[in-house]
Design a protein around this motif. Structure first.
Motif, mmCIF file in Angstrom:
data_model
loop_
_atom_site.group_PDB
_atom_site.id
_atom_site.type_symbol
_atom_site.label_atom_id
_atom_site.label_comp_id
_atom_site.label_asym_id
_atom_site.label_seq_id
_atom_site.Cartn_x
_atom_site.Cartn_y
_atom_site.Cartn_z
ATOM 1 N N MET A 293 -5.408 -35.283 -12.108
ATOM 2 C CA MET A 293 -4.570 -34.224 -11.539
ATOM 3 C C MET A 293 -5.266 -33.596 -10.343
ATOM 4 O O MET A 293 -6.402 -33.953 -10.024
ATOM 5 N N THR A 294 -4.624 -32.638 -9.711
ATOM 6 C CA THR A 294 -5.248 -31.930 -8.598
ATOM 7 C C THR A 294 -6.351 -31.014 -9.140
ATOM 8 O O THR A 294 -6.301 -30.586 -10.300
ATOM 9 N N PRO A 295 -7.312 -30.672 -8.291
ATOM 10 C CA PRO A 295 -8.353 -29.733 -8.718
ATOM 11 C C PRO A 295 -7.766 -28.384 -9.153
ATOM 12 O O PRO A 295 -8.272 -27.755 -10.076
ATOM 13 N N GLU A 296 -6.698 -27.953 -8.494
ATOM 14 C CA GLU A 296 -6.081 -26.662 -8.828
ATOM 15 C C GLU A 296 -5.482 -26.681 -10.240
ATOM 16 O O GLU A 296 -5.606 -25.717 -10.991
ATOM 17 N N THR A 297 -4.837 -27.780 -10.594
ATOM 18 C CA THR A 297 -4.246 -27.887 -11.924
ATOM 19 C C THR A 297 -5.334 -27.947 -12.986
ATOM 20 O O THR A 297 -5.237 -27.285 -14.027
ATOM 21 N N LEU A 298 -6.375 -28.707 -12.714
ATOM 22 C CA LEU A 298 -7.488 -28.780 -13.662
ATOM 23 C C LEU A 298 -8.104 -27.395 -13.862
ATOM 24 O O LEU A 298 -8.422 -27.006 -14.995
ATOM 25 N N ALA A 299 -8.236 -26.640 -12.791
ATOM 26 C CA ALA A 299 -8.789 -25.280 -12.895
ATOM 27 C C ALA A 299 -7.886 -24.369 -13.725
ATOM 28 O O ALA A 299 -8.379 -23.555 -14.518
ATOM 29 N N LEU A 300 -6.578 -24.482 -13.557
ATOM 30 C CA LEU A 300 -5.654 -23.682 -14.372
ATOM 31 C C LEU A 300 -5.881 -23.922 -15.862
ATOM 32 O O LEU A 300 -5.901 -22.982 -16.665
ATOM 33 N N ILE A 301 -6.067 -25.181 -16.213
ATOM 34 C CA ILE A 301 -6.262 -25.546 -17.623
ATOM 35 C C ILE A 301 -7.624 -25.066 -18.113
ATOM 36 O O ILE A 301 -7.730 -24.407 -19.149
ATOM 37 N N THR A 302 -8.671 -25.398 -17.368
ATOM 38 C CA THR A 302 -10.030 -25.118 -17.847
ATOM 39 C C THR A 302 -10.370 -23.635 -17.805
ATOM 40 O O THR A 302 -11.163 -23.166 -18.618
ATOM 41 N N ASP A 303 -9.746 -22.897 -16.895
ATOM 42 C CA ASP A 303 -9.987 -21.455 -16.818
ATOM 43 C C ASP A 303 -9.087 -20.663 -17.770
ATOM 44 O O ASP A 303 -9.183 -19.432 -17.828
ATOM 45 N N GLY A 304 -8.197 -21.363 -18.468
ATOM 46 C CA GLY A 304 -7.293 -20.693 -19.407
ATOM 47 C C GLY A 304 -6.254 -19.824 -18.723
ATOM 48 O O GLY A 304 -5.767 -18.856 -19.297
ATOM 49 N N LYS A 305 -5.899 -20.154 -17.476
ATOM 50 C CA LYS A 305 -4.959 -19.321 -16.711
ATOM 51 C C LYS A 305 -3.580 -19.962 -16.578
ATOM 52 O O LYS A 305 -2.755 -19.497 -15.809
ATOM 53 N N HIS A 306 -3.349 -21.016 -17.329
ATOM 54 C CA HIS A 306 -2.041 -21.676 -17.269
ATOM 55 C C HIS A 306 -1.005 -20.773 -17.929
ATOM 56 O O HIS A 306 -1.245 -20.212 -18.996
ATOM 57 N N THR A 307 0.131 -20.609 -17.281
ATOM 58 C CA THR A 307 1.156 -19.683 -17.797
ATOM 59 C C THR A 307 1.734 -20.127 -19.139
ATOM 60 O O THR A 307 2.293 -19.304 -19.862
ATOM 61 N N LYS A 308 1.591 -21.396 -19.481
ATOM 62 C CA LYS A 308 2.105 -21.890 -20.765
ATOM 63 C C LYS A 308 1.111 -21.702 -21.901
ATOM 64 O O LYS A 308 1.379 -22.095 -23.026
ATOM 65 N N GLY A 309 -0.040 -21.130 -21.621
ATOM 66 C CA GLY A 309 -1.001 -20.834 -22.679
ATOM 67 C C GLY A 309 -2.027 -21.934 -22.894
ATOM 68 O O GLY A 309 -2.467 -22.579 -21.944
ATOM 69 N N ASP A 310 -2.399 -22.141 -24.144
ATOM 70 C CA ASP A 310 -3.457 -23.074 -24.533
ATOM 71 C C ASP A 310 -2.962 -24.513 -24.429
ATOM 72 O O ASP A 310 -2.470 -25.092 -25.406
ATOM 73 N N VAL A 311 -3.086 -25.086 -23.256
ATOM 74 C CA VAL A 311 -2.593 -26.427 -22.980
ATOM 75 C C VAL A 311 -3.271 -27.448 -23.890
ATOM 76 O O VAL A 311 -2.611 -28.321 -24.460
ATOM 77 N N PHE A 312 -4.587 -27.350 -24.049
ATOM 78 C CA PHE A 312 -5.296 -28.301 -24.905
ATOM 79 C C PHE A 312 -4.888 -28.154 -26.372
ATOM 80 O O PHE A 312 -4.756 -29.143 -27.084
ATOM 81 N N GLY A 313 -4.686 -26.936 -26.819
ATOM 82 C CA GLY A 313 -4.275 -26.715 -28.208
ATOM 83 C C GLY A 313 -2.928 -27.360 -28.513
ATOM 84 O O GLY A 313 -2.758 -28.020 -29.542
ATOM 85 N N VAL A 314 -1.982 -27.191 -27.603
ATOM 86 C CA VAL A 314 -0.653 -27.787 -27.789
ATOM 87 C C VAL A 314 -0.746 -29.308 -27.727
ATOM 88 O O VAL A 314 -0.153 -30.012 -28.558
ATOM 89 N N ALA A 315 -1.490 -29.843 -26.768
ATOM 90 C CA ALA A 315 -1.636 -31.293 -26.641
ATOM 91 C C ALA A 315 -2.334 -31.892 -27.856
ATOM 92 O O ALA A 315 -1.988 -32.991 -28.299
ATOM 93 N N ARG A 316 -3.308 -31.180 -28.406
ATOM 94 C CA ARG A 316 -4.009 -31.659 -29.606
ATOM 95 C C ARG A 316 -3.033 -31.788 -30.774
ATOM 96 O O ARG A 316 -2.991 -32.822 -31.459
#
Length: 158
Positions: A36-59
């Motif tokens: 993905m783009t660096p910006e999208t990766l940062a949204l996920i890793t910084d926990g700033k994605h508006t949809k919440g815990d992206v990794f938790g949902v994907a898990r």
């Protein structure tokens, strides 16, 4: 090359009869890579994605997918999985997330398809949750990493 086991003597698709196989502990690990783009990766890793815990949902999506593999892949046996794990590795240098799954049971057939399904669906869920900010993400390198148990024994991908 090995004989295709999901075809009968007339070349028709059929579910393999595993009733005479011995039970053994079966383990498989698989992966998928999502870039993905660096910006999208940062949204996920910084926990700033508006949809919440992206990794938790994907898990959770990956775990659920492994449990439902036989509903998705027509000739897969329904299995009583005893362990499903989905983990994520941030690969910042390539703006990627490596999804790794592990499936385990004691039974008559392997769990490679369940591990592949878990990794794939977890990656698809990451895509779904992030597509608004990065519709050009790429899912790649879906493969089995390791298999243990059964007649063919233990092997690792190179």
């Amino acid at each position: 090359m090995s004989q295709l086991t999901h075809l009968n003597h007339q070349g028709e698709a059929n579910m393999v009869d595993v009733s005479s196989k011995d039970n053994s502990v079966r383990v498989a690990r698989a992966q998928a890579l999502i870039t993905m783009t660096p910006e999208t990766l940062a949204l996920i890793t910084d926990g700033k994605h508006t949809k919440g815990d992206v990794f938790g949902v994907a898990r959770i999506a990956g775990i659920q997918a492994a449990k439902r593999c036989s509903d998705l892949i027509p000739l897969c046996h329904p299995l009583m999985l005893t362990k499903v794990a989905v983990d994520f590795e941030i690969l910042a240098d390539s703006n990627s997330v490596r999804v790794e799954s592990l499936c385990k049971l004691t039974g008559k057939t392997g769990v490679e398809m369940e591990a592949l399904t878990a990794a794939s669906v977890a990656a698809l869920t990451l895509f779904d949750m992030c597509k608004a900010s990065d519709p050009m993400m790429v899912i790649s390198e879906v493969k089995v990493l390791e298999k243990q148990g059964g007649k063919s024994g233990h092997w690792h991908a190179n």
